[in-house]
Write a protein that holds these residues in place. Structure first.
Motif, PDB file in Angstrom:
ATOM      1  N   ARG A 111      14.322  10.113  13.467  1.00  0.00           N
ATOM      2  CA  ARG A 111      13.039   9.735  13.018  1.00  0.00           C
ATOM      3  C   ARG A 111      12.806  10.234  11.643  1.00  0.00           C
ATOM      4  NH1 ARG A 111      10.275   8.992  17.878  1.00  0.00           N
ATOM      5  NH2 ARG A 111      11.931   7.823  19.211  1.00  0.00           N
ATOM      6  N   ASP A 157      17.148   1.087  21.753  1.00  0.00           N
ATOM      7  CA  ASP A 157      17.333   2.315  21.118  1.00  0.00           C
ATOM      8  C   ASP A 157      19.308   2.646  21.336  1.00  0.00           C
ATOM      9  OD1 ASP A 157      17.715   4.850  20.706  1.00  0.00           O
ATOM     10  OD2 ASP A 157      16.386   5.689  22.266  1.00  0.00           O
ATOM     11  N   ARG A 159      20.979   4.806  20.039  1.00  0.00           N
ATOM     12  CA  ARG A 159      21.653   6.090  20.059  1.00  0.00           C
ATOM     13  C   ARG A 159      22.285   6.114  21.492  1.00  0.00           C
ATOM     14  NH1 ARG A 159      16.609   9.635  19.386  1.00  0.00           N
ATOM     15  NH2 ARG A 159      15.762   8.251  20.789  1.00  0.00           N
ATOM     16  N   GLN A 166      21.770   6.475  29.426  1.00  0.00           N
ATOM     17  CA  GLN A 166      21.188   7.564  28.884  1.00  0.00           C
ATOM     18  C   GLN A 166      22.047   8.950  29.476  1.00  0.00           C
ATOM     19  OE1 GLN A 166      17.105   8.301  28.160  1.00  0.00           O
ATOM     20  NE2 GLN A 166      16.558   6.194  27.968  1.00  0.00           N
ATOM     21  N   ASP A 181      17.301   4.659  16.641  1.00  0.00           N
ATOM     22  CA  ASP A 181      16.497   4.178  17.584  1.00  0.00           C
ATOM     23  C   ASP A 181      15.852   2.752  16.856  1.00  0.00           C
ATOM     24  OD1 ASP A 181      14.449   3.578  19.232  1.00  0.00           O
ATOM     25  OD2 ASP A 181      13.799   5.483  19.546  1.00  0.00           O
ATOM     26  N   ARG A 183      13.833   0.617  18.343  1.00  0.00           N
ATOM     27  CA  ARG A 183      12.677  -0.020  18.905  1.00  0.00           C
ATOM     28  C   ARG A 183      11.348  -0.063  17.811  1.00  0.00           C
ATOM     29  NH1 ARG A 183      12.367   3.763  23.922  1.00  0.00           N
ATOM     30  NH2 ARG A 183      12.701   5.197  22.174  1.00  0.00           N
ATOM     31  N   GLN A 186       8.463   2.343  18.026  1.00  0.00           N
ATOM     32  CA  GLN A 186       8.412   3.749  17.494  1.00  0.00           C
ATOM     33  C   GLN A 186       8.012   4.105  16.167  1.00  0.00           C
ATOM     34  OE1 GLN A 186       9.543   5.933  20.270  1.00  0.00           O
ATOM     35  NE2 GLN A 186       9.478   3.944  21.074  1.00  0.00           N
TER      36      GLN A 186
END
Length: 207
Positions: A111, A157, A159, A166, A181, A183, A186
């Motif tokens: 982020r 996503d 990651r 996940q 990420d 998306r 976000q």
């Protein structure tokens, strides 16, 4: 393929659409993969401060003679030439896959730079669809604004790998190209720009 499309082209009679992938290098943006990777070698053909490719087109010198004119670009020269190729052959183009890539070098949180660079990525993405101007290594100006008529964005996503698992069984390493990420939900600015791009281009799929 950005560099081999002319050799791979099977001919007008059997071609309906020409497809291209748009990730980071196609928009002259760097990605992180065990160190930053640029679409060119700084400072000769990549401007690290502006996040732009550097390339020359054929313009004129002060005496009116043909001359190489160096310029910063938001788009890879092969992509622009591919768009011109499609227009010359009367074929529409589809962005067959597109998505953000790893902008962040911190090795953990994605982020960091995505908020600003994600928005920059989206604006360049739709800007490519409206491109009009010179093309690297060619002379003249070209209106390529109507060439790309469809696009696919991979809203995942990354990651956790392509399948979004996940449990860690298919994670991308934090220092890899795909650790991001992607998306749009976000990143507020990127999502807003994407919605504006869809509307401005009159895509049939709304935001």
């Amino acid at each position: 393929m950005r560099g081999e499309y002319e050799q791979m082209y099977p001919g007008d009679a059997v071609t309906d659409w020409i497809g291209v992938s748009i990730f980071a290098h196609e928009l002259c943006m760097p990605i992180y993969d065990n160190g930053y990777l640029y679409n060119g070698t700084p400072p000769q053909n990549y401007d690290t401060a502006a996040l732009q490719c550097r390339n020359a087109y054929i313009g004129t010198d002060s005496w009116g003679n043909p001359a190489a004119v160096w310029k910063n670009w938001d788009y890879d020269g092969n992509v622009l030439k591919m768009m011109k190729f499609a227009k010359d052959h009367g074929k529409p183009m589809i962005v067959s896959e597109a998505g953000m890539m790893n902008f962040t070098a911190d090795g953990s949180d994605t982020r960091g730079l995505e908020t600003a660079r994600g928005d920059q990525w989206v604006k360049r993405f739709f800007g490519l669809m409206n491109y009009s101007g010179p093309v690297p290594n060619l002379s003249g100006n070209y209106d390529l604004s109507g060439v790309i008529k469809a696009a696919t964005y991979i809203n995942l996503d990354f990651r956790y790998g392509w399948d979004g698992i996940q449990d860690g069984s298919f994670d991308f390493p934090v220092n890899s190209t795909w650790f991001a990420d992607g998306r749009l939900s976000q990143y507020g600015a990127a999502r807003t720009s994407f919605c504006q791009g869809l509307s401005a281009r009159s895509f049939t799929t709304p935001c």
